[in-house]
Design an enzyme around this catalytic site. Structure first.
Site, PDB file in Angstrom:
ATOM      1  N   VAL A  45       0.875  -1.183   0.000  1.00  0.00           N
ATOM      2  CA  VAL A  45       0.000   0.000   0.000  1.00  0.00           C
ATOM      3  C   VAL A  45       0.910   1.230   0.000  1.00  0.00           C
ATOM      4  O   VAL A  45       2.086   1.119   0.333  1.00  0.00           O
ATOM      5  CB  VAL A  45      -0.925   0.004   1.245  1.00  0.00           C
ATOM      6  CG1 VAL A  45      -1.840  -1.205   1.241  1.00  0.00           C
ATOM      7  CG2 VAL A  45      -0.140   0.079   2.547  1.00  0.00           C
ATOM      8  N   ALA A  85       3.151   4.310   0.927  1.00  0.00           N
ATOM      9  CA  ALA A  85       3.853   4.615   2.171  1.00  0.00           C
ATOM     10  C   ALA A  85       3.150   5.749   2.906  1.00  0.00           C
ATOM     11  O   ALA A  85       2.468   6.570   2.298  1.00  0.00           O
ATOM     12  CB  ALA A  85       5.290   5.013   1.856  1.00  0.00           C
ATOM     13  N   SER A  95      11.890  -4.030  -5.361  1.00  0.00           N
ATOM     14  CA  SER A  95      12.214  -3.223  -6.536  1.00  0.00           C
ATOM     15  C   SER A  95      11.981  -3.983  -7.830  1.00  0.00           C
ATOM     16  O   SER A  95      12.183  -5.190  -7.894  1.00  0.00           O
ATOM     17  CB  SER A  95      13.679  -2.781  -6.490  1.00  0.00           C
ATOM     18  OG  SER A  95      13.980  -2.044  -7.653  1.00  0.00           O
ATOM     19  N   GLY A  96      11.578  -3.233  -8.835  1.00  0.00           N
ATOM     20  CA  GLY A  96      11.437  -3.826 -10.163  1.00  0.00           C
ATOM     21  C   GLY A  96      10.138  -3.458 -10.852  1.00  0.00           C
ATOM     22  O   GLY A  96       9.846  -3.957 -11.932  1.00  0.00           O
ATOM     23  N   LYS A 112      16.738  -0.122   0.566  1.00  0.00           N
ATOM     24  CA  LYS A 112      15.903   0.226  -0.594  1.00  0.00           C
ATOM     25  C   LYS A 112      15.931   1.738  -0.848  1.00  0.00           C
ATOM     26  O   LYS A 112      15.926   2.182  -1.997  1.00  0.00           O
ATOM     27  CB  LYS A 112      14.464  -0.269  -0.381  1.00  0.00           C
ATOM     28  CG  LYS A 112      13.486   0.128  -1.491  1.00  0.00           C
ATOM     29  CD  LYS A 112      13.924  -0.423  -2.844  1.00  0.00           C
ATOM     30  CE  LYS A 112      12.926  -0.328  -3.959  1.00  0.00           C
ATOM     31  NZ  LYS A 112      12.232   0.887  -4.207  1.00  0.00           N
ATOM     32  N   HIS A 158      19.100   2.382  -2.591  1.00  0.00           N
ATOM     33  CA  HIS A 158      18.911   1.857  -3.951  1.00  0.00           C
ATOM     34  C   HIS A 158      18.249   2.935  -4.809  1.00  0.00           C
ATOM     35  O   HIS A 158      18.657   3.210  -5.934  1.00  0.00           O
ATOM     36  CB  HIS A 158      18.050   0.586  -3.907  1.00  0.00           C
ATOM     37  CG  HIS A 158      17.463   0.168  -5.222  1.00  0.00           C
ATOM     38  ND1 HIS A 158      16.406   0.836  -5.813  1.00  0.00           N
ATOM     39  CD2 HIS A 158      17.790  -0.827  -6.077  1.00  0.00           C
ATOM     40  CE1 HIS A 158      16.106   0.274  -6.967  1.00  0.00           C
ATOM     41  NE2 HIS A 158      16.932  -0.751  -7.150  1.00  0.00           N
ATOM     42  N   ASN A 159      17.201   3.549  -4.272  1.00  0.00           N
ATOM     43  CA  ASN A 159      16.477   4.563  -5.043  1.00  0.00           C
ATOM     44  C   ASN A 159      17.326   5.815  -5.266  1.00  0.00           C
ATOM     45  O   ASN A 159      17.232   6.439  -6.317  1.00  0.00           O
ATOM     46  CB  ASN A 159      15.159   4.925  -4.348  1.00  0.00           C
ATOM     47  CG  ASN A 159      14.097   3.871  -4.582  1.00  0.00           C
ATOM     48  OD1 ASN A 159      14.400   2.707  -4.805  1.00  0.00           O
ATOM     49  ND2 ASN A 159      12.844   4.268  -4.525  1.00  0.00           N
ATOM     50  N   GLU A 207      19.394   4.959  -8.032  1.00  0.00           N
ATOM     51  CA  GLU A 207      18.491   4.990  -9.205  1.00  0.00           C
ATOM     52  C   GLU A 207      18.350   6.427  -9.732  1.00  0.00           C
ATOM     53  O   GLU A 207      18.475   6.673 -10.940  1.00  0.00           O
ATOM     54  CB  GLU A 207      17.136   4.419  -8.762  1.00  0.00           C
ATOM     55  CG  GLU A 207      15.997   4.524  -9.749  1.00  0.00           C
ATOM     56  CD  GLU A 207      14.667   4.030  -9.122  1.00  0.00           C
ATOM     57  OE1 GLU A 207      14.639   2.897  -8.607  1.00  0.00           O
ATOM     58  OE2 GLU A 207      13.675   4.782  -9.142  1.00  0.00           O
ATOM     59  N   ARG A 229      15.668  17.317 -10.568  1.00  0.00           N
ATOM     60  CA  ARG A 229      14.210  17.129 -10.686  1.00  0.00           C
ATOM     61  C   ARG A 229      13.505  18.407 -10.230  1.00  0.00           C
ATOM     62  O   ARG A 229      12.485  18.806 -10.782  1.00  0.00           O
ATOM     63  CB  ARG A 229      13.753  15.918  -9.863  1.00  0.00           C
ATOM     64  CG  ARG A 229      14.271  14.622 -10.469  1.00  0.00           C
ATOM     65  CD  ARG A 229      13.486  13.415 -10.016  1.00  0.00           C
ATOM     66  NE  ARG A 229      14.165  12.192 -10.434  1.00  0.00           N
ATOM     67  CZ  ARG A 229      13.641  10.988 -10.342  1.00  0.00           C
ATOM     68  NH1 ARG A 229      12.437  10.813  -9.841  1.00  0.00           N
ATOM     69  NH2 ARG A 229      14.311   9.925 -10.738  1.00  0.00           N
TER      70      ARG A 229
HETATM   71  C1  6PG Z   1      11.789   0.416  -7.754  1.00  0.00           C
HETATM   72  C2  6PG Z   1      11.524   1.897  -7.794  1.00  0.00           C
HETATM   73  C3  6PG Z   1      10.224   2.295  -7.194  1.00  0.00           C
HETATM   74  C4  6PG Z   1       9.976   3.799  -7.162  1.00  0.00           C
HETATM   75  C5  6PG Z   1       9.884   4.444  -8.500  1.00  0.00           C
HETATM   76  C6  6PG Z   1       9.383   5.883  -8.481  1.00  0.00           C
HETATM   77  O1  6PG Z   1      12.831   0.072  -7.220  1.00  0.00           O
HETATM   78  O2  6PG Z   1      10.981  -0.363  -8.271  1.00  0.00           O
HETATM   79  O3  6PG Z   1      12.535   2.562  -7.075  1.00  0.00           O
HETATM   80  O4  6PG Z   1      10.192   1.807  -5.887  1.00  0.00           O
HETATM   81  O5  6PG Z   1       8.783   4.012  -6.509  1.00  0.00           O
HETATM   82  O6  6PG Z   1      11.098   4.389  -9.133  1.00  0.00           O
HETATM   83  O7  6PG Z   1      10.224   6.737  -7.792  1.00  0.00           O
HETATM   84  P1  6PG Z   1      10.107   8.318  -8.004  1.00  0.00           P
HETATM   85  O8  6PG Z   1       8.658   8.624  -8.234  1.00  0.00           O
HETATM   86  O9  6PG Z   1      10.604   8.950  -6.748  1.00  0.00           O
HETATM   87  O10 6PG Z   1      10.931   8.636  -9.209  1.00  0.00           O
END
Ligand code: 6PG
Length: 470
Positions: free
Chosen positions: A77, A79, A131-132, A185, A188-189, A192, A290
């Site tokens: 759900v 966060a 993630s994914g 995680k 990780h983001n 990302e 961003r």
């Molecule tokens: C993942 C992603 C995911 C995340 C989106 C959107 O690992 O599958 O990190 O969890 O929610 O990438 O992130 P933003 O909206 O902050 O770009």
């Protein structure tokens, strides 16, 4: 009449939840979903095709009583407050040793709070990064769980079955106590965000310097994805350049507004890195970009007030080669910063993280999966205590060879007025981190001069203050 033998419960049958529960069922675990939205409940039952295997309800009592004990209930759900509300609605129906797993991108201190609260009630709580995206949830995500180690044994067989596999190894592992999973995680983001910013800068440089078409960009990224830059983000970037727009005659990418949204995990990574005193400038600038991108109207106005250079013509093949090397360099330095943050957070929050394991479970399923992670995990297997990837003997020659291209590309970007702050910050981070002499002695002198803040000396031990001649 519902049987009480379902192995796994899932709350929240949105896109991620539906895909995840179907993945669980595909792996021969009986799964039961719960959602207040009847349409979602019906859609899952229909898609599952066999109620013995995957069932769903909007009735909480029916949901809870269908699950085998100890119950394993995962929440997918959004966060925030909803997680607390769902926990409260489950609590009166649970028994000691039942397990709740939060699979969303919850802020790690919320996870610590929930874990402590539920522990008092005899319930185990896992903050577990997943993630994914939707495809990953359906076909195999990378899963990053943290919480009570003994209780993890109940969840482990299910997570190992549903997770992505890399050379047969599941991309999931118990990472540590409390919020370790959510924290990993979050970083990780952050990585990302950094990698996405870097790929967008490379795209900008290629299109502005060499006037490359989307077809050419598709071919370049596709070729890179077959080499050392092989990664999910490079792969989808190649796909994006090939996507035609169904509303017009052109390519979709050219029609998309250049304002990037964010849900906050990148920002949290930066904020927490600041709290810990760990430099992650490649990630920080990705968050700032961003924010700058959101100022579209102001950017358009400012653009009309200033002249910018017309990008110089370049040798196409040489430029593409340089871009590939620079991106490789910047990917490495971005991973290095994120992993450095994890190493420090592990000490600060007593997670006892094993970075070799984290790099391994990122090799498939997640958004930052990349061929490079195989080398990164090997570096941490060789020495799990390296504080920074840039110190790993196997990385020194790789980085040394790629850095000249990064210098050239950053210089080109600066000279030609093309914003490339991710590449620039990656290079600056590298240059600063690898400098035994920085000019911060002057800052110490200034601090002592105006504020008697004291300084240390290079030639003797102790804390010093000078009455500066002014
Ligand atoms: C993942 C992603 C995911 C995340 C989106 C959107 O690992 O599958 O990190 O969890 O929610 O990438 O992130 P933003 O909206 O902050 O770009």
């Amino acid at each position: 009449m519902t049987h009480t033998n379902y192995d796994f419960g899932l709350v929240g049958l949105g896109v991620m939840g539906r895909n995840f529960i179907l993945n669980v069922a595909d792996n021969n675990f009986k799964a039961f979903g719960y959602d207040l939205d009847k349409e979602k409940v019906d859609a899952l039952k229909e898609e599952g095709g066999n109620l013995e295997r995957v069932n769903a309800t909007g009735d909480i009592e029916a949901f809870i009583s269908a699950l085998a004990k100890p119950r394993k209930i995962m929440l997918l759900v959004p966060a925030g407050k909803i997680v607390d509300n769902v926990i409260e609605s489950l609590l009166p129906h649970l028994d000691t040793d039942d397990i709740i797993i939060d699979g969303g991108n919850s802020f790690f201190t919320d996870t610590d709070r929930r874990e402590a609260y539920l522990q008092e009630k005899g319930i185990h709580f896992f903050g577990s990064g997943v993630s994914g995206g939707a495809k990953g949830a359906r076909k195999g995500p990378s899963i990053m769980p943290g919480g009570n180690k003994e209780a993890y044994a109940h969840v482990q067989p299910i997570f190992e079955a549903v997770a992505a596999k890399f050379n047969g190894e599941p991309c999931v592992a118990y990472l540590g106590p409390k919020s370790a999973g959510n924290y990993v995680k979050m970083v990780h983001n952050g990585i990302e965000y950094g990698m996405m910013q870097l790929t967008s800068e490379i795209y900008d440089l290629l299109r502005k310097s060499c006037k490359l078409t989307n077809e050419e960009l598709h071919t370049i990224f596709d070729t890179w994805n077959k080499g050392r830059l092989q990664s999910f983000l490079v792969e989808i970037t190649a796909e994006i350049f090939a996507q035609k727009d169904d509303q017009s005659s052109g390519y979709l990418v050219d029609k998309i507004l250049d304002k990037a949204k964010q849900k906050g995990t990148g920002k949290w990574t930066s904020q927490n890195a600041m709290d810990l005193g760990i430099p992650i400038p490649s990630i920080d600038i990705a968050v700032s970009m961003r924010e700058i991108s959101a100022l579209k109207e102001e950017r358009v106005l400012a653009d009309s007030l200033y002249n910018r250079p017309t990008p110089e013509k370049t040798d196409k093949d040489a430029f593409i080669k340089m871009a590939e090397e620079a991106l490789y360099f910047a990917f490495i330095t971005t991973y290095a910063q994120g992993l450095h943050q994890l190493a420090d957070a592990s000490k600060e929050y007593k997670y006892d993280l094993d970075l070799s394991v984290i790099a391994k479970i990122w090799r498939a399923g997640c958004i930052i999966r990349a061929g490079l992670l195989e080398d990164i995990s090997a570096a941490y297997v060789a020495d799990k205590n390296i504080s920074n990837l840039l110190l790993a003997p196997s990385f020194v020659p790789k980085v040394q060879k790629a850095v000249p291209a990064a210098r050239e590309l950053v210089a080109y970007a600066a000279k030609n007025g093309i914003p490339a702050p991710g590449l620039t910050n990656s290079l600056t981070y590298f240059d600063a981190y690898t400098s035994s002499n920085l000019p911060l002695n002057l800052i110490q002198a200034q601090r002592d001069h105006f504020g008697s803040h004291t300084y240390e000396r290079t030639d003797m031990e102790g804390i010093f203050h000078t009455e500066w001649d002014s």
